[in-house]
Design an enzyme around this catalytic site. Structure first.
Site, PDB file in Angstrom:
ATOM      1  N   HIS A  14      -1.093  11.010  -2.478  1.00 59.40           N
ATOM      2  CA  HIS A  14      -2.361  10.428  -2.168  1.00 59.40           C
ATOM      3  C   HIS A  14      -3.581  11.491  -2.043  1.00 59.40           C
ATOM      4  O   HIS A  14      -4.561  11.374  -2.585  1.00 59.40           O
ATOM      5  CB  HIS A  14      -2.186   9.498  -1.243  1.00 59.40           C
ATOM      6  CG  HIS A  14      -3.493   9.062  -0.765  1.00 59.40           C
ATOM      7  ND1 HIS A  14      -4.416   9.752   0.330  1.00 59.40           N
ATOM      8  CD2 HIS A  14      -4.380   7.830  -0.928  1.00 59.40           C
ATOM      9  CE1 HIS A  14      -5.357   8.916   0.289  1.00 59.40           C
ATOM     10  NE2 HIS A  14      -5.393   7.896  -0.167  1.00 59.40           N
TER      11      HIS A  14
ATOM     12  N   HIS B 175       0.742  -1.149   0.002  1.00 62.35           N
ATOM     13  CA  HIS B 175      -0.107  -0.190  -0.049  1.00 62.35           C
ATOM     14  C   HIS B 175       0.861   1.227  -0.269  1.00 62.35           C
ATOM     15  O   HIS B 175       1.660   1.471   0.896  1.00 62.35           O
ATOM     16  CB  HIS B 175      -0.955  -0.069   1.146  1.00 62.35           C
ATOM     17  CG  HIS B 175      -1.726   1.092   1.680  1.00 62.35           C
ATOM     18  ND1 HIS B 175      -2.177   1.477   2.618  1.00 62.35           N
ATOM     19  CD2 HIS B 175      -2.683   1.560   0.641  1.00 62.35           C
ATOM     20  CE1 HIS B 175      -3.041   2.617   2.696  1.00 62.35           C
ATOM     21  NE2 HIS B 175      -3.394   2.645   1.047  1.00 62.35           N
TER      22      HIS B 175
END
Length: 293
Positions: free
Chosen positions: A83, A41
């Site tokens: 992100h 991740h």
């Protein structure tokens, strides 16, 4: 001192060898269905700033199959890794990525998971493609928002079989927007099991398009769980995140600290792609059960 140095070197090489066994091929289409794909991740963010070059390199070093990364675009239309909607949390700057040119954003430094400034810089997608080619698969989260920009970059590098796109679109929306390239890319719809409209997407995709698989959000309990093993018989892979309890009925990564067999739940349910925040622990688990590629 020389003797100790040699021992330390041998130990280091042994650790690197354990985690970075060479894969036969870095290929989505040839990844064996009977093995479990390990997805890091935002890269290996526990060892480096998330979405950084070093986070990808650490994932490669550990032998991770795929790195999930996030994309954003600068003011001068360059794709970078980021992100959040702003750069505030992960860099020394403030504002949206689109507020900065690439040259301006490169003057900033990335922060680590504790918010401490590092010497690392925000990487471009092209930088990440360069270091990942032939070494690790990539999932471009939010990449589907920029697929028209990403596609030519990836195609030029002949990396289409190393890149996985995901999105929330229904099949009709997907086909309308991206029908001209749909058969050249690997695509995975994201499905919330508690959403009726999402469940309807599954059959529509299976009937009309060769998806790579489906990413499922299970919920905090197994209330909405479906039979993944039956779905796998239709030649699709099943992706479930081990990041947080609402993804996986409470069988999340942090459980491994007290129960190293927490990943049994994934195997028993027929899941064969796991996105994790603890790639080291997951790889050890899979190696012990001969499920690691």
């Amino acid at each position: 001192m020389i003797f100790n140095s040699k021992i330390n070197t041998l130990l280091f090489l042994a650790v690197v060898s354990f985690f970075s066994a060479q894969k036969k091929e870095i290929s989505l289409s040839k990844f064996p269905d009977d093995k479990v794909m390990v997805v890091a991740h935002r890269g290996d963010w526990r060892e480096a700033p998330e979405n950084s070059v070093w986070a990808i390199k650490k994932a490669i070093e550990k032998g991770v199959d795929m790195a999930e990364i996030d994309l954003a675009m600068t003011k001068d239309s360059i794709l970078v890794l980021m992100h959040d909607n702003t750069i505030d949390r992960t860099t020394t700057g403030k504002g949206k990525p689109s507020d900065f040119t690439l040259a301006e954003i490169k003057k900033l430094s990335l922060r680590d998971g504790l918010g401490v400034e590092t010497q690392m810089k925000v990487p471009t997608l092209e930088e990440i493609l360069e270091i990942s080619d032939g070494k690790i698969l990539l999932n471009l989260d939010k990449g589907f928002d920029y697929i028209k920009q990403v596609y030519p970059l990836v195609k030029k590098r002949k990396m289409l079989d190393q890149i996985l796109f995901k999105g929330h679109e229904s099949y009709s929306e997907f086909n309308q927007k991206y029908g001209d390239i749909k058969n050249e890319i690997h695509y995975m719809p994201i499905i919330g099991l508690n959403k009726k409209e999402d469940l309807e997407k599954i059959e529509n995709y299976i009937q009309n398009y060769k998806v790579y698989g489906f990413e499922f959000t299970v919920g905090n309990t197994e209330k909405y769980l479906i039979d993944f093993k039956t779905l796998r018989k239709k030649n699709v892979k099943i992706w479930v995140n081990s990041l947080w309890p609402h993804h996986n009925a409470g069988n999340n990564d942090d459980m491994v600290l007290v129960n190293p067999n927490v990943y049994d739940w994934y195997i028993e349910k027929g899941i064969n792609i796991i996105q994790t925040d603890r790639p080291r622990e997951l790889i050890i688990y899979l190696k012990n059960r001969k499920l690691y590629y």
